[in-house]
Design a protein around this motif. Structure first.
Motif, mmCIF file in Angstrom:
data_model
loop_
_atom_site.group_PDB
_atom_site.id
_atom_site.type_symbol
_atom_site.label_atom_id
_atom_site.label_comp_id
_atom_site.label_asym_id
_atom_site.label_seq_id
_atom_site.Cartn_x
_atom_site.Cartn_y
_atom_site.Cartn_z
ATOM 1 N N THR A 136 0.831 -1.199 0.000
ATOM 2 C CA THR A 136 0.000 0.000 0.000
ATOM 3 C C THR A 136 0.870 1.254 0.000
ATOM 4 O O THR A 136 0.605 2.211 -0.739
ATOM 5 C CB THR A 136 -0.938 0.002 1.228
ATOM 6 N N LEU A 137 1.929 1.243 0.806
ATOM 7 C CA LEU A 137 2.846 2.383 0.848
ATOM 8 C C LEU A 137 3.551 2.584 -0.490
ATOM 9 O O LEU A 137 3.694 3.721 -0.960
ATOM 10 C CB LEU A 137 3.884 2.195 1.956
ATOM 11 N N SER A 148 2.462 1.828 -3.444
ATOM 12 C CA SER A 148 1.499 2.406 -4.384
ATOM 13 C C SER A 148 1.308 3.896 -4.131
ATOM 14 O O SER A 148 1.249 4.691 -5.070
ATOM 15 C CB SER A 148 0.146 1.709 -4.263
ATOM 16 N N ALA A 149 1.214 4.262 -2.865
ATOM 17 C CA ALA A 149 1.022 5.675 -2.518
ATOM 18 C C ALA A 149 2.228 6.515 -2.935
ATOM 19 O O ALA A 149 2.077 7.613 -3.468
ATOM 20 C CB ALA A 149 0.768 5.820 -1.020
ATOM 21 N N GLU A 156 2.769 7.402 -6.769
ATOM 22 C CA GLU A 156 1.979 8.486 -7.337
ATOM 23 C C GLU A 156 2.539 9.865 -6.989
ATOM 24 O O GLU A 156 2.093 10.868 -7.536
ATOM 25 C CB GLU A 156 0.537 8.375 -6.845
ATOM 26 N N GLU A 213 6.108 12.404 -1.463
ATOM 27 C CA GLU A 213 6.380 11.036 -1.012
ATOM 28 C C GLU A 213 6.259 10.928 0.499
ATOM 29 O O GLU A 213 5.615 10.013 1.016
ATOM 30 C CB GLU A 213 7.774 10.587 -1.448
ATOM 31 N N ALA A 219 2.699 11.228 1.532
ATOM 32 C CA ALA A 219 1.962 10.010 1.178
ATOM 33 C C ALA A 219 2.260 8.895 2.175
ATOM 34 O O ALA A 219 1.349 8.163 2.590
ATOM 35 C CB ALA A 219 2.310 9.573 -0.239
ATOM 36 N N ARG A 259 0.510 9.937 5.533
ATOM 37 C CA ARG A 259 -0.945 9.865 5.400
ATOM 38 C C ARG A 259 -1.409 8.402 5.326
ATOM 39 O O ARG A 259 -2.359 8.000 6.007
ATOM 40 C CB ARG A 259 -1.395 10.630 4.153
ATOM 41 N N THR A 260 -0.723 7.616 4.522
ATOM 42 C CA THR A 260 -1.096 6.207 4.356
ATOM 43 C C THR A 260 -0.888 5.434 5.654
ATOM 44 O O THR A 260 -1.757 4.658 6.079
ATOM 45 C CB THR A 260 -0.273 5.570 3.218
#
Length: 147
Positions: free
Chosen positions: A73-74, A76-77, A80, A87, A90, A93-94
């Protein structure tokens, strides 16, 4: 003792991890019984021990799967993000989102569950080695498990 094909063993082990995930997330480690997990999978409690030596081993497998999912998941975040600042944002936040919404991630990262369970497994293995009852679990999860 029931013999399973390799395909059946893989499927049942996956089902146990999935059922364990649901039970541990809902009830926590201490309140989840092996029979809670085996009832969901539809196997006997004694059959569980053909796949895991203990509830702690199952919990460790569940936590390791959660950790792997979190890292995916990290990734992928971060993929983007266009800048290092994005980064970092993200990642934070994730991570905070996962810790807030996922009880197993919270236990994994905040409560240090992997260390606690690994310590219990190491103690059990040491006791078994001292009495001459060598267990495979003593070497399955080496130092790389620690988060």
């Amino acid at each position: 003792m029931t013999r399973f094909s390799n395909e059946d063993r893989e499927r049942i082990r996956g089902d146990l991890v999935e059922a364990g995930h649901d039970c541990f997330a809902r009830f926590g480690f201490d309140r989840t019984r092996v029979s809670d997990v085996t009832d969901v999978v539809g196997i006997g409690t004694s059959t569980f021990y053909q796949f895991f030596n203990s509830k702690e081993e199952l919990y460790l497998a569940v936590l390791l799967n959660e950790r792997e999912h979190m890292f995916e998941t990290l990734e992928s975040a971060v993929a983007e993000a266009a800048t290092p600042r994005e980064e970092a944002e993200a990642i934070l936040r994730t991570t905070f989102g996962e810790v807030r919404s996922n009880p197993l991630i919270r236990r994994l990262f905040v409560d240090g569950e992997i260390r606690r369970i690994k310590s219990q497994l190491d103690e059990t293995a040491a006791e078994e080695n001292a009495t001459g009852n060598c267990s495979e679990s003593a070497t399955v999860y080496g130092p790389s498990v620690v988060v």
